[in-house]
Design an enzyme around this catalytic site. Structure first.
Site, PDB file in Angstrom:
ATOM      1  N   HIS A 171      54.801  66.711  49.280  1.00 15.80           N
ATOM      2  CA  HIS A 171      54.678  67.028  50.706  1.00 15.80           C
ATOM      3  C   HIS A 171      54.114  68.431  50.861  1.00 15.80           C
ATOM      4  O   HIS A 171      54.511  69.347  50.138  1.00 15.80           O
ATOM      5  CB  HIS A 171      56.061  66.940  51.369  1.00 15.80           C
ATOM      6  CG  HIS A 171      56.092  67.399  52.786  1.00 15.80           C
ATOM      7  ND1 HIS A 171      56.669  68.604  53.180  1.00 15.80           N
ATOM      8  CD2 HIS A 171      55.621  66.822  53.921  1.00 15.80           C
ATOM      9  CE1 HIS A 171      56.565  68.731  54.492  1.00 15.80           C
ATOM     10  NE2 HIS A 171      55.925  67.680  54.962  1.00 15.80           N
ATOM     11  N   HIS A 208      49.352  75.009  56.889  1.00 14.85           N
ATOM     12  CA  HIS A 208      50.416  74.350  57.631  1.00 14.85           C
ATOM     13  C   HIS A 208      50.299  74.806  59.080  1.00 14.85           C
ATOM     14  O   HIS A 208      50.595  75.957  59.399  1.00 14.85           O
ATOM     15  CB  HIS A 208      51.777  74.713  57.051  1.00 14.85           C
ATOM     16  CG  HIS A 208      52.889  73.879  57.590  1.00 14.85           C
ATOM     17  ND1 HIS A 208      54.210  74.270  57.531  1.00 14.85           N
ATOM     18  CD2 HIS A 208      52.886  72.677  58.197  1.00 14.85           C
ATOM     19  CE1 HIS A 208      54.968  73.339  58.077  1.00 14.85           C
ATOM     20  NE2 HIS A 208      54.180  72.373  58.490  1.00 14.85           N
TER      21      HIS A 208
END
Length: 581
Positions: free
Chosen positions: A127, A173
């Site tokens: 992830h 992110h």
């Protein structure tokens, strides 16, 4: 004793109470040597062969293999007489049993069927694969991608965002403060290291926040970087996933088909701000050429000829082999099986838990044909992980973990994918892929009958004295090792036990046996942890491993241990015995 950076740091002076054992072989090892040498002092290749077959339960071993073992051991331990020695003495035999490269605890090669569709396998999945640390302000880099690939991870995630001038693509992110890295740098590192640990396909799940122009640029980057490594469907729409064998040495792209406007939704894969990240978000912007899926493009073109199959003509949409979706319209609809195609569904860990509570059967049935990806909740800002078994028990192939988030959950992930030769793909048990005669599917919460009993004996351990720093000792800081041994799996199989503590020794000898009754051994992991009892302070972690129960090799085996990050503690090894009864 204090621990610093995974090592023991000693203080004060050496104590007479401290003893450093050079452990003698356990009684079971001595008894086996005496039995198979018929009371002699040396073990021949034929006698070692019989031991391997009868005690170690090795069915494919030959006398020539035993001869090679003897040659390896005597070459290492008897330099002067190695050309004269063709047998093992007791110490040699003991050295062989303690050698994890010659006497490893699990099957060390790919041995499962690799010709079934991708949906039939658990896939080693990470992830936010580009993050070096936490989810808020750690650096984005290609280094974590390289580390993951070298470990054997097969599914990587990249969040794609425009740069400030909207003319290039960054990986970061979103909605956080993570310094970005250029997409092209990530792609080149993936290409260079994709198959360093495994020949089986690398799946790139793209979290796409790009404009149509940048989607086209991303497609060009991937084509120019991966060239013939990138896999696409010639027919344009798949009814069944290709197999890992079909996709050997290939890179597979998975994301949403670009169409409509980029909307943000509450349940999207997001960061701590709660704002959408992408893959689990609404559809992306698409231009006239790229907004159509493969089947639509096929209808317009009247089929794909040889020229349209050329890599140079691939559009962004055509590069997408595995289309992804979410549960925006509700869990029940998301889990409805589309007989016309296949897809990947992404769910955050909380939503997945809800799905298993409300629609457990539907989840299992969905994963028999489609891919299900589970990812950590937004509050795991430190890059911690949930227990991956919650996903595997329901057939979720892509249980995504933060590879930089250390702890027991990640140890389990490493343990599962030590299976099948560490290739990153582990075949799901047949009972998870089939329906019973009454039409029912596997229910991990059901009360199931006992299938087998595993006996585990922990003999001894060694290697801490050479692996950890050693200085001076005092009476209250010497190692007092004990081992925790247990099972992780379905609820009925979970248990943890521990040995007595061995005081004041670097080579502890426990010689204790435990018994574990298993209902679903196919999904079980054997957990092993060693700790140093350190009353009144917290016990010191001293090594761990997780091993797939279904892959355990019976007999007396050498078991290597790993640190908190999952890296091999070079010399630290346990001697254990495994028996199924």
């Amino acid at each position: 004793m204090k621990r610093e950076m995974g090592r023991y740091k000693m203080s004060l002076c050496f104590s007479d109470k401290m003893r450093i054992n050079r452990g003698a072989p356990p009684p079971d090892v001595v008894a086996a040597f005496v039995e198979y040498t018929e009371g002699g002092n040396h073990m021949t290749a034929e006698q070692l062969y019989r031991f391997l077959v009868q005690v170690q339960k090795e069915t494919e071993v030959l006398v020539s293999d035993a001869e090679k073992i003897i040659e390896r051991i005597t070459s290492a331990t008897h330099h002067i007489t190695k050309f004269l020695r063709h047998t093992l003495n007791l110490d040699d035999f003991f050295s062989f049993l303690f050698s994890d490269d010659l006497n490893h605890p699990i099957v060390s090669k790919v041995h499962q069927d690799m010709a079934s569709p991708l949906s039939h396998y658990f896939i080693y999945t990470s992830h936010n694969s580009y993050l070096t640390g936490n989810q808020i302000n750690s650096e984005c880099s290609d280094v974590p991608l390289i580390k993951a690939l070298k470990r054997g991870v097969r599914a990587l995630e990249l969040d794609l965002w425009p740069n400030s001038t909207k003319d290039d693509i960054l990986v970061l992110h979103g909605w956080a403060w993570t310094p970005p890295v250029e997409l092209i740098k990530c792609l080149r590192s993936i290409k260079d290291h994709a198959f360093s640990a495994s020949a089986y396909p690398v799946i790139l799940t793209l979290e796409d926040h790009l404009t149509p122009h940048l989607q086209a640029k991303a497609a060009e980057m991937m084509k120019e970087t991966f060239m013939d490594m990138v896999y696409f469907s010639e027919s344009g729409d798949l009814r069944e996933f290709p197999s890992p064998e079909d996709l050997k040495y290939k890179v597979v792209i998975s994301t949403k088909f670009p169409k409509g406007n980029l909307n943000k939704e509450k349940d999207s894969e997001s960061d701590v701000s709660g704002k959408a990240s992408s893959d689990d978000s609404a559809d992306q912007v698409g231009d006239e050429k790229t907004e159509k899926g493969p089947s639509e493009a096929k209808n317009e073109e009247g089929g794909f000829d040889q020229e349209s199959r050329n890599l140079d003509l691939l559009t962004y949409s055509r590069l997408i082999l595995i289309p992804s979706g979410n549960a925006r319209k509700g869990l029940k609809e998301a889990l409805t099986i589309d007989n016309g195609g296949i897809r990947r569904l992404s769910l955050r860990e909380q939503k997945f838990k809800k799905a298993t509570e409300m629609y457990g059967t539907e989840v299992i049935e969905f994963t028999q044909k489609n891919l299900l990806r589970i990812y950590p909740k937004a509050t795991r800002v430190t890059s911690s992980n949930y227990k991956p078994f919650s996903g595997w028990m329901y057939g979720a192939q892509m249980v995504a973990c933060n590879m930089q988030g250390y702890g027991r959950a990640l140890w389990m992930m490493h343990g599962m994918f030590r299976g099948n030769g560490g290739c990153g793909y582990v075949k799901k048990p047949d009972f998870m892929m089939n329906k019973a005669q009454n039409g029912e599917v596997f229910d991990p919460k059901a009360k199931l009958p006992l299938k087998t009993t595993l006996r585990v004996k922990v003999y001894m351990g060694k290697g801490w004295d050479s692996c950890f720093q050693r200085a001076c000792f005092n009476a209250w800081s010497s190692p007092n090792f004990y081992t925790r041994v247990g099972i992780t799996g379905v609820r009925a199989d979970k248990v943890m036990k521990k040995t007595k503590k061995e005081e004041n020794t670097w080579e502890p000898f426990w010689d204790e046996e435990f018994e574990f009754q298993l209902t679903v051994p196919e999904l079980a992991l054997l957990r092993v942890e060693v700790h140093d009892y350190n009353m009144p302070e917290k016990d010191d972690f001293s090594g761990q491993t997780c091993l797939p129960v279904s892959e355990l090799r019976q007999g007396i085996r050498s078991v290597p241990l790993y640190d908190r990050k999952g890296e091999r503690l070079v010399a630290v090894t346990l001697l254990m015995r495994f028996q199924f009864v």
